[in-house]
Design a protein around this motif. Sequence first.
Motif, PDB file in Angstrom:
ATOM      1  N   GLU A 197       0.827  -1.204   0.000  1.00  0.00           N
ATOM      2  CA  GLU A 197       0.000   0.000   0.000  1.00  0.00           C
ATOM      3  C   GLU A 197       0.865   1.258   0.000  1.00  0.00           C
ATOM      4  N   LYS A 198       1.936   1.253   0.801  1.00  0.00           N
ATOM      5  CA  LYS A 198       2.849   2.392   0.830  1.00  0.00           C
ATOM      6  C   LYS A 198       3.556   2.558  -0.510  1.00  0.00           C
ATOM      7  N   LYS A 199       3.922   1.445  -1.120  1.00  0.00           N
ATOM      8  CA  LYS A 199       4.583   1.494  -2.419  1.00  0.00           C
ATOM      9  C   LYS A 199       3.673   2.107  -3.470  1.00  0.00           C
ATOM     10  N   GLN A 200       2.410   1.699  -3.487  1.00  0.00           N
ATOM     11  CA  GLN A 200       1.459   2.242  -4.449  1.00  0.00           C
ATOM     12  C   GLN A 200       1.206   3.720  -4.197  1.00  0.00           C
ATOM     13  N   ALA A 201       1.221   4.131  -2.920  1.00  0.00           N
ATOM     14  CA  ALA A 201       1.024   5.545  -2.600  1.00  0.00           C
ATOM     15  C   ALA A 201       2.190   6.383  -3.115  1.00  0.00           C
ATOM     16  N   ARG A 202       3.418   5.852  -2.986  1.00  0.00           N
ATOM     17  CA  ARG A 202       4.588   6.575  -3.501  1.00  0.00           C
ATOM     18  C   ARG A 202       4.548   6.683  -5.014  1.00  0.00           C
ATOM     19  N   GLU A 203       4.136   5.600  -5.681  1.00  0.00           N
ATOM     20  CA  GLU A 203       4.065   5.624  -7.144  1.00  0.00           C
ATOM     21  C   GLU A 203       2.998   6.587  -7.630  1.00  0.00           C
ATOM     22  N   LYS A 205       2.164   9.365  -6.176  1.00  0.00           N
ATOM     23  CA  LYS A 205       2.678  10.719  -6.035  1.00  0.00           C
ATOM     24  C   LYS A 205       3.625  11.076  -7.173  1.00  0.00           C
ATOM     25  N   LYS A 206       4.297  10.046  -7.723  1.00  0.00           N
ATOM     26  CA  LYS A 206       5.237  10.300  -8.815  1.00  0.00           C
ATOM     27  C   LYS A 206       4.544  10.533 -10.144  1.00  0.00           C
TER      28      LYS A 206
END
Length: 271
Positions: A197-203, A205-206
């Motif tokens: 979930e954190k990984k998808q949130a970072r992606e 934002k990019k």
Amino acid sequence: MLDKGERKGKNIPRNAMINMVRNHDLNQKRKTTITDESWMNVPITFPLVPARDLSEEALVIEAKIEGYLVNRIHIDEGASVEIMYEHCFNMLHLKIKARLTETQTTVSRFSGERVKPLRKIKLDVCFGGAGRCRRVMMRFTVIPAPSPYNIILGRSALKQLRAIPSTIHGMMKFPTRWGIATVLSQTPTILECRREEKKQAREKKKDPVEEIEPIRNPSPTELVLVNPVYPEQLVKIGKKSLPKGINTAQKSIKEKQRRICLGTSRHDGST
């Protein structure tokens, strides 16, 4: 829960596991029980839990779906349909995916955003293990959206299983022919879902944000008095360069204003 041998993929090599979905036997025929039988109508109880052991984590389990061992199955009592996310669906065998059927259903996400499903599919699902399992046919709506989960089971699935989930116990119970089955929430899987979930949130934002063109200032205008008898009636004329015909009309209005103010306006209809 699945037994220890099944967890380690005793009969399946490690490289057969893709995105938390493991292939078992696609050709094995399944049978489902859809009648109301006496073993389904038994009381289900939960043990007492000390306050220090109460759980507040999401209830995430695993199950066999069409011969695949699928993790990251989130039990959501607020969901009205069963969801299979596209990344999980894409791991299924081509013969299974060919069973997709059209759907007109639109799914509303937690944020209120509406998502148009790809299609729907009916799949054989087996819950439990170690002698106490339950196999049912469930209809899933395939959603093309990112998620840390593979599947979301909602109220209709719980009703079909006659299952009772308990967040504070971190488990779900349901009746089988051989007694009450207990499926425990998978703590390592919950942690994995958090990381995803954190990984998808970072992606997210990019992702480039579409630039909105700023509103440009309108061309300057000028208020012109046409008739001194009605000083409150003004005409707005743009100062920006206009086509020849419009510029001529603008000059004519200004000239008429000048003559009226000087008292030289003629009454023969000409300016």
